[in-house]
Design a protein around this motif. Sequence first.
Motif, short mmCIF file in Angstrom:
data_model
loop_
_atom_site.label_atom_id
_atom_site.label_comp_id
_atom_site.label_asym_id
_atom_site.label_seq_id
_atom_site.Cartn_x
_atom_site.Cartn_y
_atom_site.Cartn_z
N ILE A 262 0.83 -1.20 0.00
CA ILE A 262 0.00 0.00 0.00
C ILE A 262 0.87 1.26 0.00
N ALA A 263 1.98 1.22 0.75
CA ALA A 263 2.83 2.40 0.89
C ALA A 263 3.58 2.72 -0.40
N LEU A 264 4.03 1.70 -1.13
CA LEU A 264 4.91 1.94 -2.27
C LEU A 264 4.28 2.82 -3.34
N PRO A 265 3.09 2.50 -3.87
CA PRO A 265 2.54 3.39 -4.90
C PRO A 265 2.16 4.76 -4.35
N TYR A 266 1.83 4.82 -3.06
CA TYR A 266 1.41 6.09 -2.46
C TYR A 266 2.60 7.03 -2.26
N HIS A 267 3.77 6.47 -1.86
CA HIS A 267 4.91 7.30 -1.47
C HIS A 267 6.05 7.32 -2.49
N ARG A 268 5.96 6.56 -3.56
CA ARG A 268 7.13 6.34 -4.42
C ARG A 268 7.69 7.62 -5.03
N LEU A 269 6.86 8.62 -5.23
CA LEU A 269 7.32 9.86 -5.85
C LEU A 269 7.43 11.01 -4.85
N THR A 270 7.02 10.80 -3.62
CA THR A 270 6.96 11.91 -2.67
C THR A 270 7.73 11.69 -1.37
N ASN A 271 7.98 10.44 -1.00
CA ASN A 271 8.63 10.16 0.29
C ASN A 271 9.66 9.05 0.08
N PRO A 272 10.90 9.41 -0.26
CA PRO A 272 11.89 8.40 -0.62
C PRO A 272 12.16 7.37 0.48
N SER A 273 12.18 7.79 1.75
CA SER A 273 12.51 6.83 2.81
C SER A 273 11.39 5.81 2.99
N MET A 274 10.14 6.25 2.94
CA MET A 274 9.03 5.31 3.08
C MET A 274 8.98 4.36 1.88
N ALA A 275 9.21 4.88 0.69
CA ALA A 275 9.19 4.03 -0.50
C ALA A 275 10.33 3.03 -0.47
N ALA A 276 11.52 3.46 -0.03
CA ALA A 276 12.67 2.55 0.03
C ALA A 276 12.41 1.41 1.00
N ASN A 277 11.82 1.71 2.15
CA ASN A 277 11.56 0.64 3.10
C ASN A 277 10.48 -0.30 2.58
N ALA A 278 9.49 0.23 1.87
CA ALA A 278 8.47 -0.63 1.26
C ALA A 278 9.12 -1.60 0.28
N ARG A 279 10.04 -1.10 -0.55
CA ARG A 279 10.74 -1.99 -1.49
C ARG A 279 11.54 -3.05 -0.75
N HIS A 280 12.17 -2.65 0.36
CA HIS A 280 12.94 -3.62 1.15
C HIS A 280 12.03 -4.74 1.67
N VAL A 281 10.87 -4.37 2.20
CA VAL A 281 9.94 -5.37 2.72
C VAL A 281 9.51 -6.33 1.61
N ILE A 282 9.16 -5.79 0.47
CA ILE A 282 8.70 -6.63 -0.64
C ILE A 282 9.79 -7.63 -1.03
N ARG A 283 11.04 -7.17 -1.08
CA ARG A 283 12.14 -8.10 -1.40
C ARG A 283 12.33 -9.13 -0.28
N ALA A 284 12.22 -8.69 0.98
CA ALA A 284 12.41 -9.61 2.10
C ALA A 284 11.35 -10.70 2.12
N VAL A 285 10.12 -10.37 1.74
CA VAL A 285 9.03 -11.35 1.77
C VAL A 285 9.01 -12.20 0.51
N LEU A 286 9.15 -11.56 -0.65
CA LEU A 286 8.99 -12.29 -1.92
C LEU A 286 10.32 -12.79 -2.49
N GLY A 287 11.44 -12.25 -2.03
CA GLY A 287 12.72 -12.59 -2.61
C GLY A 287 13.07 -11.60 -3.71
N PRO A 288 14.37 -11.54 -4.09
CA PRO A 288 14.79 -10.58 -5.13
C PRO A 288 14.23 -10.95 -6.49
N ARG A 289 14.01 -9.92 -7.31
CA ARG A 289 13.57 -10.13 -8.70
C ARG A 289 14.79 -10.11 -9.59
#
Length: 289
Positions: A262-289
């Motif tokens: 939910i956070a990634l599309p909402y913050h990706r262009l406006t809040n770099p730290s929140m978007a970066a942590n969202a990407r980290h979580v997605i990688r941690a749960v799903l594995g690297p692409r």
Amino acid sequence: MHIDDELVRRLIAGRFPQWAGLAVRRVPSGGTVNAVYRLGEDMVVRLPLTEGGAADVARERAWLPRLAPRLPAGIPEVLGAGEPAEGFPWPWSVYRWLEGEHPRAGAVVEPESLAGDLAEFVAAMWGVDLPDAPAAYRGGPLGSLDAGTRRAIETLRGVPEEDVDCDAALAVWEAALAVPGWDGPPVWLHADLMPGNLLADRGRLTSVIDFGCMGVGDPACDLFPAWNLLPDGAREVFRERLGVDDATWARGRARTLSQALIALPYHRLTNPSMAANARHVIRAVLGPR
């Protein structure tokens, strides 16, 4: 709500004239609910940016003094209760300044020690016994997040540059919906254990801040650091110290993923730290692409 140094100075001078001569300076923050200003060397002013954040002020004033002696880490101490003035429409608070640095996912010092400290804090929260507790924000059944999570997954399908495996995310989410829900009594939660709400010194947890989401609910809500901060080995230390069963672990993993989706599309262009942590979580749960 637009807040600047001059407004904070006027609010302090009007409400707390004894502190009117102290320096005021903005504290950089990736948070989205409060503006934070250092007041002198020993205090900090937090002012809500939205009406929803204003409701958290009263919650913290009521519960932080009662929680503090029950917890193994430092938490905010309210030193002054500000009220609407100078065109600012909501209550605000002055807290004692807490030293420390925010740990960063991917750069955690002493990860297993930090995992143990976090487990100790979470276990202490779960063990709090205070009556008339409010319901925690996000503390309800996992299914209450279903519609928002599915919308976020569909939104991310339309953002190919983020390279999220949306089918894998949906599979993790639907598998978690199938596990048993929490059937015990609701437990006390911080309910927002993001790296930006943790303070550490030389890799050890010193304080936990921003209790605006606190209350009681599903213990899975406080497992977020397993995926938003800790690396693999430390993640297992965190789980073992808490003795978490498989169903609660699965719900915690899915809740953390849901928040990131939910956070990634909402913050990706406006809040770099929140978007970066969202990407980290997605990688941690799903594995690297």
